[in-house]
Write a protein that holds these residues in place. Structure first.
Motif, short mmCIF file in Angstrom:
data_model
loop_
_atom_site.label_atom_id
_atom_site.label_comp_id
_atom_site.label_asym_id
_atom_site.label_seq_id
_atom_site.Cartn_x
_atom_site.Cartn_y
_atom_site.Cartn_z
N ASP A 47 0.87 -1.24 -0.12
CA ASP A 47 0.04 -0.12 0.05
C ASP A 47 0.81 1.19 -0.16
N LEU A 48 1.88 1.16 0.85
CA LEU A 48 2.95 2.42 0.99
C LEU A 48 4.22 2.08 0.91
N VAL A 49 5.16 2.93 0.50
CA VAL A 49 6.67 2.85 0.74
C VAL A 49 6.98 4.05 1.47
N THR A 50 7.87 4.02 2.39
CA THR A 50 8.16 4.84 3.19
C THR A 50 9.81 5.39 2.66
N ALA A 51 10.00 6.42 2.40
CA ALA A 51 11.11 6.92 1.75
C ALA A 51 12.11 7.63 2.98
N SER A 52 13.11 8.04 2.38
CA SER A 52 14.35 8.08 3.38
C SER A 52 14.01 9.40 4.27
N HIS A 53 13.14 10.48 3.96
CA HIS A 53 12.76 11.38 4.68
C HIS A 53 11.41 11.31 5.31
N ASP A 54 11.11 10.06 5.20
CA ASP A 54 9.66 9.70 5.75
C ASP A 54 8.47 10.20 5.03
N LEU A 55 8.61 10.42 3.72
CA LEU A 55 7.53 10.74 2.75
C LEU A 55 6.77 9.15 2.56
N ARG A 56 5.71 9.21 2.60
CA ARG A 56 4.89 7.79 2.24
C ARG A 56 4.17 7.85 1.02
N VAL A 57 4.53 6.97 -0.19
CA VAL A 57 4.33 7.18 -1.30
C VAL A 57 3.58 5.98 -1.65
N GLU A 58 2.23 6.03 -2.34
CA GLU A 58 1.51 4.85 -2.69
C GLU A 58 1.97 4.47 -4.11
N PRO A 59 2.59 3.23 -4.36
CA PRO A 59 2.77 2.74 -5.68
C PRO A 59 1.76 2.60 -6.54
N GLN A 60 2.03 2.60 -8.01
CA GLN A 60 1.05 2.38 -8.72
C GLN A 60 0.96 0.94 -9.37
N GLY A 61 1.86 0.08 -8.96
CA GLY A 61 1.83 -1.40 -9.21
C GLY A 61 3.05 -1.94 -9.10
#
Length: 198
Positions: A47-61
């Motif tokens: 559902d989500l990936v957490t980046a190095s500065h804590d931004l949470r990104v919803e992938p598209q596939g």
């Protein structure tokens, strides 16, 4: 016209700008007429990936069979996440190698070059990475060059963080023409820096 697909593969600890900068370049290029569709993907559904500065990104596939695969860096100095963890795990480098074998053009930003090196794609090739990983990349690949963008045909690399925007603009220029790349750079108010090595 056959549409080109670009996939930017995300993993926990990736550097935000390494991925989102090129994503914006590619999306803008499509708006200016490039036959390009871009996706943020992961290796496995999540559902989500957490980046190095804590931004949470919803992938598209999940990773498919892209024409262009872009691998961000991030977290090289943090052993538990980011590019270093991806290298040590080995799954992402294997997936990158598989995409390359299937005919994808593979590009890295920042310490994503270490993932390409682990995949065996940089042997004997010129490559760029973030300064924190230069010694490690030299140990793996040999020909580290101090450039923002390195184009070795089907494998490209970019130095630290913001150089990913220059890499993406170069890919747009190479694949879809200088006019579109210039329009994108102007829209993003980005002054391209350095010559492309290669």
């Amino acid at each position: 016209m056959v549409e080109t697909t670009a996939e930017i593969v995300l993993f926990d600890g990736f550097d935000e700008l390494d991925a989102i900068g090129p994503y914006e370049v590619f999306e803008n290029a499509a708006q200016f007429g490039a036959s390009l569709e871009t996706f943020l993907v992961t290796l496995e559904e999540t559902d989500l990936v957490t980046a190095s500065h804590d931004l949470r990104v919803e992938p598209q596939g999940t990773l498919g069979e892209p024409d262009i695969l872009l691998v961000p860096g991030g977290g090289w100095t943090t052993p538990t996440e980011g590019a270093r963890a991806a290298v040590e795990d080995g799954v992402l480098p294997d997936a990158v190698d598989n995409c390359y074998t299937e005919g994808a053009t593979v590009a890295s930003v920042c310490t994503g070059a270490m993932i390409l090196a682990e995949a065996g794609l940089l042997e004997g090739r010129p490559a760029a990475t973030h300064p924190v990983a230069v010694d490690d990349l030299e140990a793996h690949a040999g020909r580290v060059v101090d450039e923002r963008v390195v184009d070795d045909g089907d494998v490209l690399s970019a130095g630290g963080v913001t150089s990913g925007i220059d890499l993406a603009l170069w890919l747009v220029e190479r694949e879809f023409g200088a006019d579109i790349a210039t329009e994108v750079a102007d829209l993003m108010v980005h002054e391209r820096r350095g010559e492309v090595f290669g």
